[in-house]
Design a protein around this motif. Sequence first.
Motif, short mmCIF file in Angstrom:
data_model
loop_
_atom_site.label_atom_id
_atom_site.label_comp_id
_atom_site.label_asym_id
_atom_site.label_seq_id
_atom_site.Cartn_x
_atom_site.Cartn_y
_atom_site.Cartn_z
N THR A 172 -3.92 -4.54 -1.74
CA THR A 172 -3.79 -3.15 -2.17
C THR A 172 -4.64 -2.93 -3.40
OG1 THR A 172 -2.20 -1.41 -2.68
CG2 THR A 172 -1.76 -3.55 -3.64
N HIS A 188 -1.72 -2.34 6.78
CA HIS A 188 -0.91 -1.58 5.82
C HIS A 188 0.51 -1.44 6.33
CE1 HIS A 188 -3.77 -0.48 2.84
NE2 HIS A 188 -4.58 0.13 3.68
N GLY A 220 3.34 10.71 6.18
CA GLY A 220 3.46 9.95 4.93
C GLY A 220 2.18 9.23 4.59
N SER A 221 2.21 8.50 3.50
CA SER A 221 1.09 7.75 2.93
C SER A 221 0.28 8.59 1.97
CB SER A 221 0.13 7.16 3.96
OG SER A 221 0.78 6.29 4.83
N ALA A 222 0.42 9.90 2.04
CA ALA A 222 -0.26 10.81 1.12
C ALA A 222 0.51 12.13 1.19
CB ALA A 222 -1.71 11.02 1.53
N ALA A 223 0.25 13.00 0.22
CA ALA A 223 1.00 14.26 0.17
C ALA A 223 0.70 15.13 1.38
CB ALA A 223 0.63 15.00 -1.11
N GLU A 281 8.76 14.24 5.93
CA GLU A 281 7.85 13.56 4.99
C GLU A 281 8.62 12.51 4.22
OE1 GLU A 281 5.62 15.95 2.18
OE2 GLU A 281 4.48 14.19 1.53
N TYR A 332 8.07 8.89 1.40
CA TYR A 332 7.19 8.30 0.38
C TYR A 332 7.35 6.78 0.37
CZ TYR A 332 6.20 6.57 -4.36
OH TYR A 332 5.75 5.84 -5.42
N GLY A 333 6.21 6.10 0.32
CA GLY A 333 6.28 4.64 0.26
C GLY A 333 5.11 4.07 -0.48
N MET A 334 5.06 2.74 -0.51
CA MET A 334 3.99 2.03 -1.22
C MET A 334 3.97 0.60 -0.71
SD MET A 334 3.64 2.00 -5.33
CE MET A 334 2.15 1.46 -6.15
N THR A 335 2.81 -0.02 -0.72
CA THR A 335 2.70 -1.39 -0.23
C THR A 335 3.74 -2.29 -0.88
OG1 THR A 335 0.33 -0.99 0.02
CG2 THR A 335 1.06 -3.28 0.13
N VAL A 367 9.54 14.94 -0.87
CA VAL A 367 9.65 13.69 -0.09
C VAL A 367 11.10 13.30 0.17
CG1 VAL A 367 7.37 12.77 -0.64
CG2 VAL A 367 9.29 12.33 -2.20
N ILE A 378 6.62 14.88 -5.41
CA ILE A 378 5.57 14.08 -6.06
C ILE A 378 4.59 15.02 -6.76
CG2 ILE A 378 3.77 12.31 -5.69
CD1 ILE A 378 6.27 11.20 -4.54
N ARG A 435 -0.47 11.04 -9.48
CA ARG A 435 -0.43 9.67 -9.96
C ARG A 435 -0.75 9.63 -11.45
NH1 ARG A 435 -2.34 9.55 -5.00
NH2 ARG A 435 -4.39 10.15 -5.76
N LYS A 457 -6.52 8.71 -3.10
CA LYS A 457 -5.92 8.61 -1.76
C LYS A 457 -6.77 9.42 -0.80
CE LYS A 457 -2.41 6.14 -0.72
NZ LYS A 457 -1.75 5.65 0.48
N LYS A 502 -5.49 3.99 0.06
CA LYS A 502 -5.50 3.98 -1.40
C LYS A 502 -6.77 3.27 -1.86
CE LYS A 502 -2.29 2.49 -4.99
NZ LYS A 502 -1.18 1.54 -5.18
P1 AMP Z 1 -0.43 2.16 -0.71
O1 AMP Z 1 -0.61 1.44 -1.98
O2 AMP Z 1 -1.65 2.17 0.14
O3 AMP Z 1 0.77 1.63 -0.09
O4 AMP Z 1 -0.19 3.66 -1.05
C1 AMP Z 1 0.95 4.04 -1.74
C2 AMP Z 1 0.73 5.33 -2.44
O5 AMP Z 1 0.57 6.39 -1.47
C3 AMP Z 1 1.86 5.76 -3.28
O6 AMP Z 1 1.84 5.10 -4.53
C4 AMP Z 1 1.62 7.25 -3.40
O7 AMP Z 1 0.66 7.53 -4.39
C5 AMP Z 1 1.03 7.60 -2.05
N1 AMP Z 1 2.01 8.20 -1.14
C6 AMP Z 1 2.70 7.63 -0.12
N2 AMP Z 1 3.46 8.55 0.50
C7 AMP Z 1 3.27 9.72 -0.14
C8 AMP Z 1 3.77 11.05 0.01
N3 AMP Z 1 4.59 11.37 0.98
N4 AMP Z 1 3.34 11.99 -0.85
C9 AMP Z 1 2.47 11.70 -1.85
N5 AMP Z 1 1.96 10.47 -2.03
C10 AMP Z 1 2.35 9.50 -1.20
#
Ligand code: AMP
Length: 494
Positions: free
Chosen positions: A150, A194, A273-276, A295, A297-300, A319, A389, A392, A399, A404
């Motif tokens: 990541t 991912h 998901g993964s972005a706004a 919708e 929200y997550g992260m690696t 989210v 959200i 960042r 994104k 990312k």
């Molecule tokens: P990654 O590191 O590739 O897993 O991406 C994670 C990042 O994606 C998070 O830290 C957020 O910045 C962004 N992200 C994931 N889901 C959302 C969402 N629903 N809305 C806004 N940002 C998101």
Amino acid sequence: MIKLFPKLNTKNNEVALVENGNRTTYAELNKKIDEFAKGLLGNRSDLQEERVAFYIPASCDYVTTMHGIWRAGGIAIPLNVASAVSELEHYLTSAKVTKMIACGDYKASLSELCLTLGIELIDVQGILDKNEGQNLPTIDPSRRAMMLFTSGTTNKPKGVVSSHKIINSQITTLADAWEWTSEDVIPLFLPLHHIHGIVNILSCGLWAGATIDLYKSFDISKICDSVATGRYNLFMAVPTIYVKLIKYLETLPEEKTYEICRGFSDMRLNISGSAACPVKLFNQWNELTGQVLLERYGMTEIGMGISNPYHGERRAGHVGQALPGVTVGLFNDKHEHITEQNMPGEIRIRGANVFLEYWDNPQATEKSFVDGWFCTGDVAVIDKGYYRIMGRSSIDIIKSGGYKLSALEIEGVLLTHEKIEEVAVIGAPDETWGEAVTAFVVLRPSASLSQENLKTWCDGRMSAYKIPKKLRILDSLPRNAMGKVTKSDLKKLL
Ligand code: AMP
Ligand code: MCA
């Protein structure tokens, strides 16, 4: 690990995977994974967390490899099949990979690199052929299972390590929250390096005993044709994909559009998901298909943390709330917990879903936790009980289409261009990509550079999705009194 995927057993003759029309049942898949794991072990009893990378697109081979490595006691490292070779070198050397698994042309493209790095390059069939029928090890769930790379606010991507237990927690949380069942049928077209593709779709699907249609890429017409037949009841994608679907539907005859929209409308759930997900997109999708996007929200580093409800109000631009088993808090700069509504703070996460460590990087791991909370770097507010959200905390993270990207990593490559004296990369708001990589460049005296030349030069030096979509040439970059480039001033030039 078998126990962690109960539906993968010898008596389950339901279809697990469909690849180019070929069906693999759970029982067949299970047998293949066992054979693969035994072949990979050779005469050893346990891989003891040896790092095994693989460079395989979505396929039965991919699933066999991932689970085979787990069953043999290794750490699985799925690589982006769209990576540039220079990027792979960083992943392989930093993770100290010993074996690389790839097939066909993908294998051929890696032979030189693996030879140089002293990594054994094998294909799936070669490993299956080696099966010597020995016993598989018993894997303690606290052992390391997977490493995903990541990008962060440093130049090079870091390896995020999760244990079997952590992955299990990430899966079961979603399987319950989104009510996965063995009746579910889902298309999987997202990249499989991912969490979104690996955990939310593939692993949850296999956990639930569902059927997963595998696509090697986002083949919009093929996927929409299948949607129109009413085959799928679940759909998960990044916002860019919903934008692309809407644009695609506009190009089709009315009747075809109707069939596809009906296919979506009949599904039990569409997730973004993964972005706004912009409110406009949320509403457009609802108008077209009747679906209220869920919708999340997550992260690696954490899997999924926050989600709109499966039952209940799914609010556009929000989210949702903490998923069961995940603790979410907002914190200010002084590390104080914010509880007031509409007060922005950094999202911090605790729970069994949180990753173990950044591979071989205790300093980075330590820096990313405060008082046991993982600091995401994302800023949010609580608005009438739902998280929203705001963005960042670092301008250096972009994104684009759900990927990312590290602005610093892209700048590092661009600075090796002979015509570029200085460069600053930021994300520009973009309707399709969410953010589009934009490079502000100061050229060397009397040099010239076009967007097209830059793109050609970048090919092979970085993954295609990192290549700047916009190039702006400046006489100088804006700087503060300390001489640091002020990227916030560049944003004003967009
Ligand atoms: P990654 O590191 O590739 O897993 O991406 C994670 C990042 O994606 C998070 O830290 C957020 O910045 C962004 N992200 C994931 N889901 C959302 C969402 N629903 N809305 C806004 N940002 C998101
Ligand atoms: C492709 N291109 C991109 C991107 N993808 N440019 C910027 N950003 C991108 N994401 C470029 C190609 O290089 C090409 O450039 C042009 O766009 C068209 O490419 P094409 O292959 O036709 O695009 P596509 O197949 O339609 O791909 C778009 C995509 C893909 C399907 C949206 O980017 C994608 O699968 N994104 C999802 C990534 C993902 O799964 N992220 C989850 C990680 P040119 O024409 O110049 O050659 S985040 C995560 O896992 C966390 C935990 C979470 O919350 O989910």
